[in-house]
Structure formats: structure tokens, C-alpha cells
Design an enzyme around this catalytic site. Structure first.
Site, mmCIF file in Angstrom:
data_model
loop_
_atom_site.group_PDB
_atom_site.id
_atom_site.type_symbol
_atom_site.label_atom_id
_atom_site.label_comp_id
_atom_site.label_asym_id
_atom_site.label_seq_id
_atom_site.Cartn_x
_atom_site.Cartn_y
_atom_site.Cartn_z
ATOM 1 N N ASP A 1 9.547 -1.669 3.797
ATOM 2 C CA ASP A 1 8.511 -1.653 2.778
ATOM 3 C C ASP A 1 7.049 -1.835 3.121
ATOM 4 O O ASP A 1 7.118 -2.955 4.113
ATOM 5 C CB ASP A 1 8.999 -2.304 1.639
ATOM 6 C CG ASP A 1 9.983 -1.357 0.601
ATOM 7 O OD1 ASP A 1 10.605 -0.543 1.184
ATOM 8 O OD2 ASP A 1 10.266 -1.608 -0.203
ATOM 9 N N HIS B 1 5.152 4.354 -1.825
ATOM 10 C CA HIS B 1 5.382 2.948 -2.375
ATOM 11 C C HIS B 1 4.203 2.603 -2.946
ATOM 12 O O HIS B 1 3.851 1.189 -3.077
ATOM 13 C CB HIS B 1 5.603 1.985 -0.901
ATOM 14 C CG HIS B 1 6.335 0.786 -1.308
ATOM 15 N ND1 HIS B 1 7.244 0.508 -2.393
ATOM 16 C CD2 HIS B 1 6.019 -0.525 -0.970
ATOM 17 C CE1 HIS B 1 7.752 -0.547 -2.640
ATOM 18 N NE2 HIS B 1 6.799 -1.321 -1.577
ATOM 19 N N HIS C 1 0.127 -1.303 -3.871
ATOM 20 C CA HIS C 1 1.278 -2.195 -4.156
ATOM 21 C C HIS C 1 0.887 -3.281 -5.241
ATOM 22 O O HIS C 1 1.115 -4.488 -4.906
ATOM 23 C CB HIS C 1 1.484 -2.801 -2.829
ATOM 24 C CG HIS C 1 3.012 -3.335 -2.624
ATOM 25 N ND1 HIS C 1 3.357 -4.778 -3.336
ATOM 26 C CD2 HIS C 1 4.271 -2.951 -2.312
ATOM 27 C CE1 HIS C 1 4.624 -5.064 -3.058
ATOM 28 N NE2 HIS C 1 5.248 -3.748 -2.526
ATOM 29 N N HIS D 1 11.146 -5.194 5.749
ATOM 30 C CA HIS D 1 9.661 -4.985 5.583
ATOM 31 C C HIS D 1 8.941 -4.909 7.028
ATOM 32 O O HIS D 1 9.422 -5.714 8.032
ATOM 33 C CB HIS D 1 8.797 -6.202 4.701
ATOM 34 C CG HIS D 1 9.261 -6.307 3.336
ATOM 35 N ND1 HIS D 1 10.503 -7.054 2.933
ATOM 36 C CD2 HIS D 1 8.867 -5.888 2.220
ATOM 37 C CE1 HIS D 1 10.508 -6.832 1.747
ATOM 38 N NE2 HIS D 1 9.749 -6.180 1.101
#
Length: 279
Positions: free
Chosen positions: A77, A128, A132, A222
Site C-alpha cells: 500500500d 488506494h 490517502h 507498505h
């Protein structure tokens, strides 16, 4: 002519209906005070449910694979990141592992070369959000939809259309389901993570993952560099060591790493016309 399929009720909607029915039943039998308890329980559940990343309360959420066998999938991510992502890609290539990168539109726009490299190496990409924003689920439905669409447009310029979406930190809300249905995406979260706080806590990352992993898991990692006072070389040395330990540990446990699409039995992206990078 076939009638359009009706949308089935979500777990949250069914629970809410049940709570109101139970409250009415309690009211008839015992009065107002008792009728409050089912409604209060439903409200409490609605407050907790957004943070239960593997619980399909407000909308269907995929967090594990349905495929039988001793296998898992890797997902990364918050990238792509100009420092971390190239090194992650090097390690994945050396272990011949395919992963899914849930990228932000902002980072994808800033690093088109890394998006191209991710795709060239045979990995897949998911949406995503654009920026963010950690508070995005508290904002309007229009704002949420815009964030998702902007990212789709950026990635469309690379000739792909993601079919899966992961909300920041895996947090959901009642607005997300209708938005994803409108845009044509499915929610995919995770079932195994190290609680690394976006790589702010990398110490022991591998042991946490390997101690929790089970066949069918979607592992969350990540590929972003955290905003900390830790020097780049110190962070990268620790993070890359932990990532290699994860991959070696999975091998030693005879757990295969397979593409997310194979694990969940459905595509996670498709080809798109880069000249029509809009929804």
C-alpha cells in the site's frame, strides 16, 4: 427482457432492521427502557465496524482468498515511492514473486516510471484513493468518489483499469459501497498484517507476519518511506531485511505466494485505452 437484479441488503442493513424489530418487541413487553438496548447495541456496532477491516458490515469486502491450498498473496500500500518501490521490485523479481500494489493517484502521477515498471514486471495495481486522506471516510460521498475517479484516470493513462479498491487503513463506511458500485470496483482489504503503521514500525515485521499467516491470507505490507527522523539508509536496510525474511519464511513454511487475482478467483485490473483515461 430480464428484470435488473435487486441489490441484496448488507450485513449492516439487516442488523439495523433486526435491531429495530427487537426494540419494538422489547417496548411492547417491557417498555421504553428495555427497547433502548438493541438500538444502542446497533449504534455501537456501527461505530466499531468501520475499523474491522475483514468484516463485511457496510459492503462486501474481500479479505481472504477462496482458493484451496497452502498459498497467500502479497499486497503493498501507499506507493509508489521513488526510494522504496524500486528496491521492493528488485527483491520481488529475485524471488520470482508477483504482488499487487494499491497505489495512490498522487504518487502514481508523480512517478509514472514506477507504475510502468510495476506493470512491466507482471505485478497488478489497485486503487488506494488519490491523496490517502486518513479522514476520507468522514467526508462527503462526492469527495470520496472524486478521489477514486481521479486515481482511475491517472492509471488509465498507463493502459489499465483497476477493478479493486482498498480504502486507507482498510476503514469502510456506509457511503463506500454505493460509490464502488457506481465506479465499478470491489473492496479488497487484507487478513494478515504486522501493524507497521505505514513502515513506521518495521522492527520485527517479518516475525509478526510469519507468526500470524495462514493459507488464503492477503498480506498487507507498505512500499512507502515513512516521514520519520530515521535516515534513509537505516530505514531501507531494516525494511528490506524484514521483507526478505518474510519471503524466506514463507518458503520455509512451504507457503506459495500467488497473484491476488488467482487467490481470490477474480481479476484485479483490466486493460484500458490510455487515450480514454477517464470515467
Amino acid at each position: 427482457m430480464k428484470n435488473p437484479a435487486k441489490r441484496s441488503l448488507t450485513t449492516g442493513e439487516r442488523t439495523g432492521i433486526g435491531a429495530f424489530i427487537l426494540a419494538g418487541f422489547f417496548f411492547v413487553l417491557w417498555g421504553t427502557v428495555w427497547s433502548i438496548f438493541p438500538l444502542a447495541g446497533f449504534v455501537l456496532l456501527c461505530l466499531v465496524a468501520p475499523f474491522a477491516t475483514g468484516y463485511s458490515f457496510f459492503l462486501p469486502v474481500i479479505c481472504r482468498g477462496a482458493r484451496k491450498g497452502i498459498c497467500v498473496s502479497l499486497s503493498f500500500d501507499d506507493g509508489p515511492d521513488k526510494v522504496t518501490t524500486p528496491l521492493v521490485l528488485d527483491i520481488l523479481r529475485s524471488y520470482q514473486v508477483k504482488a499487487t500494489f494499491f497505489v495512490t493517484g498522487e504518487n502514481a502521477r508523480s512517478h509514472p516510471d514506477l507504475i510502468a515498471r510495476i506493470l512491466a514486471q507482471g505485478h497488478t495495481i489497485g486503487n488506494h484513493t488519490y491523496s490517502h486522506d486518513p479522514l476520507i471516510m468522514l467526508k462527503s460521498r462526492r469527495h470520496l468518489k472524486d478521489e477514486i475517479i481521479k486515481t482511475q484516470e491517472v492509471l488509465g493513462g498507463h493502459g489499465i483499469r483497476p477493478l479493486v479498491f482498498r480504502p486507507p487503513a482498510g476503514i469502510t463506511n456506509p457511503k463506500l459501497g454505493p460509490v464502488l458500485a457506481e465506479v465499478g470496483l470491489k473492496a479488497v482489504n487484507f487478513s494478515c498484517r504486522a501493524m507497521d503503521r505505514g513502515n513506521r514500525r518495521i522492527s520485527g515485521l517479518a516475525s509478526k507476519i510469519l507468526g500470524r499467516v495462514r493459507p488464503g491470507d492477503i498480506i498487507l505490507l507498505h512500499d512507502s518511506k515513512p516521514l520519520t527522523e530515521m535516515p534513509d539508509n537505516q530505514f531501507l536496510s531494516g525494511f528490506l531485511t524484514e521483507l526478505e525474511r518474510v519471503l524466506k519464511g514463507l518458503e520455509s513454511q512451504n507457503i506459495s505466494v500467488m497473484p491476488l487475482a488467482e487467490l481470490i478467483g477474480q481479476p484485479v485490473m483490466e486493460e484500458a485505452d490510455p487515450n480514454e483515461a477517464s470515467l
